[in-house]
Design an enzyme around this catalytic site. Structure first.
Site, PDB file in Angstrom:
ATOM      1  N   CYS A 192      49.509  20.350  27.624  1.00  0.00           N
ATOM      2  CA  CYS A 192      49.040  19.408  26.609  1.00  0.00           C
ATOM      3  C   CYS A 192      48.347  20.130  25.460  1.00  0.00           C
ATOM      4  CB  CYS A 192      48.115  18.364  27.225  1.00  0.00           C
ATOM      5  SG  CYS A 192      46.677  19.040  28.085  1.00  0.00           S
ATOM      6  N   HIS A 481      42.035  17.035  29.447  1.00  0.00           N
ATOM      7  CA  HIS A 481      43.366  16.721  28.922  1.00  0.00           C
ATOM      8  C   HIS A 481      43.257  16.555  27.410  1.00  0.00           C
ATOM      9  CE1 HIS A 481      47.373  15.085  28.597  1.00  0.00           C
ATOM     10  NE2 HIS A 481      46.919  13.953  28.093  1.00  0.00           N
TER      11      HIS A 481
END
Length: 525
Positions: A192, A481
């Site tokens: 990510c 994240h």
């Protein structure tokens, strides 16, 4: 162009249409669009009070200007806020008045309506019609047919009977991603950090124009695993194929692993560090070299977009001797801990309040004292206390701002969750060398006003940058994240791996940002 005058009735402000997953309407229920006669009440008045032929002729001429003449024409307007009439090329859509020959920004469009009563304007990229009375874009069957033909004469009449309309609306659904770069990236195992940086570059118009204009040709590239070739592959895939599923950037991941061994593997990486890596790699693979990576002489696409300069000025407190040094930068890194500590000292109420980004920039470019042990004055030939100040000597077209949320020590690592308030439009002039120099020369009586001056400069001295992307780190430092927000036209989208969602400006501004990307609002020619 003939001049058309119409006085619109007042109308309530309408919200802009939102992109949502729509369900297909039932065949038995006729769609309202198929039976609409006018786009809005104001268009009906325009056609009744003025000549419909004049309106359609003017609209056709404007569409021909947008689609047949060089695109820079419809994106060029005259600067009017300070009355100097400078020619400005806008990077955002402009508005061409349907009722007189004026090209305007959104702000000027609103003032033009108040002054002239001209309610209709045409968006400069796709030719959409904006109604000032409705405060929204409107769909009119007659004008929409002209827009779809891009101002050209129709070769034959389209079949448009009720049965066809019913069939079309029963089997049509909105595809939000199309082939305009709105597509997600699959997470291939803690990737990510790479996806958010790639999405930011994909939606950077300078980078996009370079690759779509074949600025880097893979057929001519001899490198086996080339990051720039992988970038070109992404742009081709995102802008030539209508797909809504995610894309696996395998070539980019492999190229990153081969170019930097520290990135190899599936552990989480820092998005800021990856941004620095990919900008340097794209510099090397597009005509730059390791010798000129920090040089203003390099003419590669990365230097043209991101290269800036910081000036460090040190003044000896004893002899007032001034020494300056210039440092190349691709981004600004702003310290948050010192701001957070200052808030704690101010009390609990201030501690919980968000810190304004402009406070961080003020502190970054503020004067700081250097102890005698930290500075040796060449003029005095001895150690002396001094005053140091940083300022922005050269601003790049795109300025990434890194908010230093992560702290690392030998024993531990931590993340600062300090809330940062950031604007959609940021005036960077107060942090430039030119402004700081003029401020230091000004009368000391005005110093208090200077310190509080964020975005109240005169239009001639302002340097307005607009927010283009935001990168957010969610969760803890070791198990978080990354997601990102990017602007496409006037809309904002959330990119969360392979998921792409339309969001509001309010959601973007409420994000706990880690990286901010500001892009220059307009270019003078």
């Amino acid at each position: 162009m003939d001049t058309i005058t119409v006085t619109p009735k007042t109308a309530p402000t309408l919200a802009s249409p939102k992109v949502t997953k729509n369900t297909k309407p039932s065949v038995g229920i006729p769609c309202s669009v198929s039976v609409v006669e006018f786009g809005c009440e104001h268009i009906r008045q325009l056609f009744e009070n003025a000549s419909k032929k004049n309106a359609t002729t003017n609209y056709t001429q404007l569409l021909q200007t947008i689609h047949e003449k060089p695109s820079i024409i419809a994106q060029t307007h005259k600067s009017t806020p300070n009355g100097d009439g400078r020619t400005i090329v806008s990077l955002r859509p402009l508005y061409l008045c349907l009722q007189c020959p004026n090209v305007m920004t959104e702000e000027v469009r609103n003032r033009h309506f108040d002054a002239k009563g001209h309610a209709f304007s045409v968006e400069s990229r796709e030719g959409y019609l904006y109604c000032q009375g409705c405060s929204d874009y409107v769909y009119d069957p007659i004008l929409e047919n002209i827009r779809l033909q891009k101002g050209k004469k129709r070769k034959h009449d389209e079949i448009n009977n009720p049965e066809d309309q019913k069939l079309i609306w029963a089997n049509a659904s909105f595809v939000p991603c199309r082939a305009i770069g709105l597509r997600g990236l699959y997470n291939m195992g803690q990737t990510c950090f790479m996806s958010v940086i790639l999405q930011t570059l994909i939606h950077n118009p300078f980078v996009r124009n370079f690759y779509l204009a074949e600025g880097h040709r893979p057929a001519d590239c001899e490198k086996e695993t080339c990051v720039s070739c992988a970038m070109d592959e992404i742009f081709i895939e995102f802008h030539s194929v209508e797909k809504t599923e995610g894309f696996g950037a395998v070539s980019m991941l492999l190229g990153s692993w081969m170019a930097a061994q520290a990135l190899a593997g599936y552990q989480q990486q820092d998005a800021h560090e990856y941004m620095q890596f990919i900008l340097n790699t794209l510099h090397l693979e597009n005509g730059g070299s390791s010798f000129d990576s920090n040089s203003s002489d390099c003419n590669c696409i990365i230097h043209q977009i991101f290269y800036g300069k910081l000036q460090s000025t040190v003044t000896c407190d004893k002899c007032r001797n001034v020494t300056t040094a210039l440092d190349p930068v691709m981004d600004l890194s702003l310290d948050l801990r010192s701001q957070a500590k200052k808030r704690k000292l101010d009390g609990e109420a201030a501690k919980d309040a968000a810190i304004d980004l402009r406070e961080c920039l003020e502190r970054f470019t503020a004067r700081e004292k250097l102890a005698a042990s930290e500075y040796t004055c060449q003029n005095c030939d001895s150690t002396q206390s001094a005053t140091k100040q940083l300022s922005i000597k050269r601003l790049p077209p795109v300025l990434p701002i890194h908010l230093k949320r992560f702290e690392h020590s030998k024993s531990s690592s931590s993340k600062l969750e300090t809330k940062i308030k950031f604007p959609l439009r940021l005036d960077l002039y107060p942090y430039t060398t030119q402004y700081k120099t003029s401020s230091s020369q000004a009368n000391s009586k005005s110093s208090s006003a200077i310190k509080s001056n964020h975005n109240i400069n005169s239009p001639a001295n302002s340097l307005i940058y607009e927010l283009s992307s935001v990168i957010v780190h969610k969760g803890k430092i070791d198990s978080g994240h990354y997601v990102s927000y990017s602007r496409e036209g006037n809309d904002w989208f959330l990119f969360d791996d392979s998921k792409v969602v339309l969001v509001s400006e309010a959601e973007v501004l409420d994000a706990n940002a880690y990286l901010l990307f500001y892009m220059v609002g307009s270019l003078e020619v």
